[in-house]
Design a protein around this motif. Sequence first.
Motif, short mmCIF file in Angstrom:
data_model
loop_
_atom_site.label_atom_id
_atom_site.label_comp_id
_atom_site.label_asym_id
_atom_site.label_seq_id
_atom_site.Cartn_x
_atom_site.Cartn_y
_atom_site.Cartn_z
N UNK A 184 -40.75 -1.77 49.78
CA UNK A 184 -40.72 -0.86 50.93
C UNK A 184 -41.73 0.27 50.75
N UNK A 185 -41.78 0.84 49.55
CA UNK A 185 -42.74 1.92 49.29
C UNK A 185 -44.18 1.43 49.39
N UNK A 186 -44.42 0.21 48.88
CA UNK A 186 -45.77 -0.36 48.95
C UNK A 186 -46.19 -0.57 50.39
N UNK A 187 -45.26 -1.03 51.21
CA UNK A 187 -45.56 -1.26 52.62
C UNK A 187 -45.83 0.07 53.34
N UNK A 188 -45.04 1.07 53.01
CA UNK A 188 -45.20 2.38 53.64
C UNK A 188 -46.53 3.02 53.24
N UNK A 192 -51.38 -2.49 48.10
CA UNK A 192 -51.30 -3.93 47.84
C UNK A 192 -50.88 -4.22 46.41
N UNK A 193 -51.43 -3.46 45.47
CA UNK A 193 -51.10 -3.71 44.06
C UNK A 193 -49.62 -3.50 43.78
N UNK A 194 -49.05 -2.45 44.32
CA UNK A 194 -47.62 -2.21 44.14
C UNK A 194 -46.79 -3.32 44.79
N UNK A 259 -44.78 -11.96 52.05
CA UNK A 259 -45.33 -11.60 53.36
C UNK A 259 -45.65 -10.11 53.44
N UNK A 260 -44.98 -9.30 52.62
CA UNK A 260 -45.37 -7.89 52.52
C UNK A 260 -46.80 -7.81 52.00
N UNK A 261 -47.08 -8.58 50.95
CA UNK A 261 -48.44 -8.61 50.39
C UNK A 261 -49.44 -9.10 51.43
N UNK A 262 -49.08 -10.18 52.14
CA UNK A 262 -49.99 -10.74 53.15
C UNK A 262 -50.24 -9.75 54.29
N UNK A 275 -40.71 -0.63 56.69
CA UNK A 275 -40.35 -0.32 55.30
C UNK A 275 -38.99 0.37 55.19
N UNK A 276 -38.62 1.15 56.20
CA UNK A 276 -37.30 1.80 56.18
C UNK A 276 -36.19 0.76 56.20
N UNK A 277 -36.40 -0.33 56.95
CA UNK A 277 -35.40 -1.40 57.01
C UNK A 277 -35.24 -2.07 55.65
#
Length: 360
Positions: A184-188, A192-194, A259-262, A275-277
Amino acid sequence: MVWRESRGAYERLRTYLIIAVQAGAAVGLSWFIARDVLHNPQPLFAPAAAIGTIAAALGNRIRRAAELIAGVIVGVLIGQLILQIIGTGPVQTALIVAFAISSAALIHGSGAVMVHAGSTALLLGTLSAEHSHLAVARTVNGLIGGTTAIAVALLIIPANPVRVVNRSAGPTLDVFARSLTAAAQALEQRDVRQAEGASQRLVAAEEERNKTVEMVAAAAEIAVLSPWRWRRLGILRRYQHASQHLQYAYSNSREMSHWVVSTLRQREPVPASLPASIEHLSQAVRLLHRDFLAGREPDLARARAQQAIEEVNQASAEDIGFCGKVLASRLRLAISEVLQASGVLKAEANRQAGLTADAS
């Protein structure tokens, strides 16, 4: 890194210390019964059988004891029969072992049954006729060891099934929840690395997750078979049900992390509610584990899961790309499984999560 490894070693010791204590007690008791009470020859096999029953796994103790005894009996019967016909010797021993293992396979015996059948047949094949009674003593000692192990594990020193679940499932679910938070933090933050690190941790935790499922089943077995633990049966049955759905939630979350990475690599738009979800799903997992072990109704976990649904609905209503849509669908599946783990029926959980009735 060193602290994490030390912590992992400590948690493993806490989980399996009860097995070591039970094995020590079963060895001493079975040795005393075989040697001092019944004066059996080859008393060493009684404590060996006790160790095999106790240490092989925390659960399935009765099945493992039955496998041990069944294997020994098959080995004795086949061995004695063939010895009467062809006598002893290297060739005869090879035939006896082959026939014993084949017979165990013929009656659908497991690998453990085959091992004990073969080793008992080997013992018979290498003994002279006047000492063949030792194989019968091995059968008796196997029965002593297996029975003693079951008595120790279920009646004398039974493990606390809730504690077993807490020590096994707790760290695994903590890794699961922390990985979701990291995703979630990485998406926010569009890191990408996280995101890749969170995805890798979820994949690496698969083996530990499978072990946790086995430990939950073992704990439920203790609660069913040990009279001293019957009062824990309700909690364990609920947690066993939850564990199955959390396994599915884990699998969907692992796919979601890819899919977060993608999504980040494709530089697709990321609504703040997405990311909150994921973070609220992480909180739901933590709360669910805590509420079950405390014997509480998981209302807080359900509330977090429903909050996660509202947020993924908001994200889906905005302009998101292909990867984001797949991410959201996997997220809905994971949330539905967490709701089902909390006791919500499948159809209702899928409806709330925005899925079809037969989804997941």
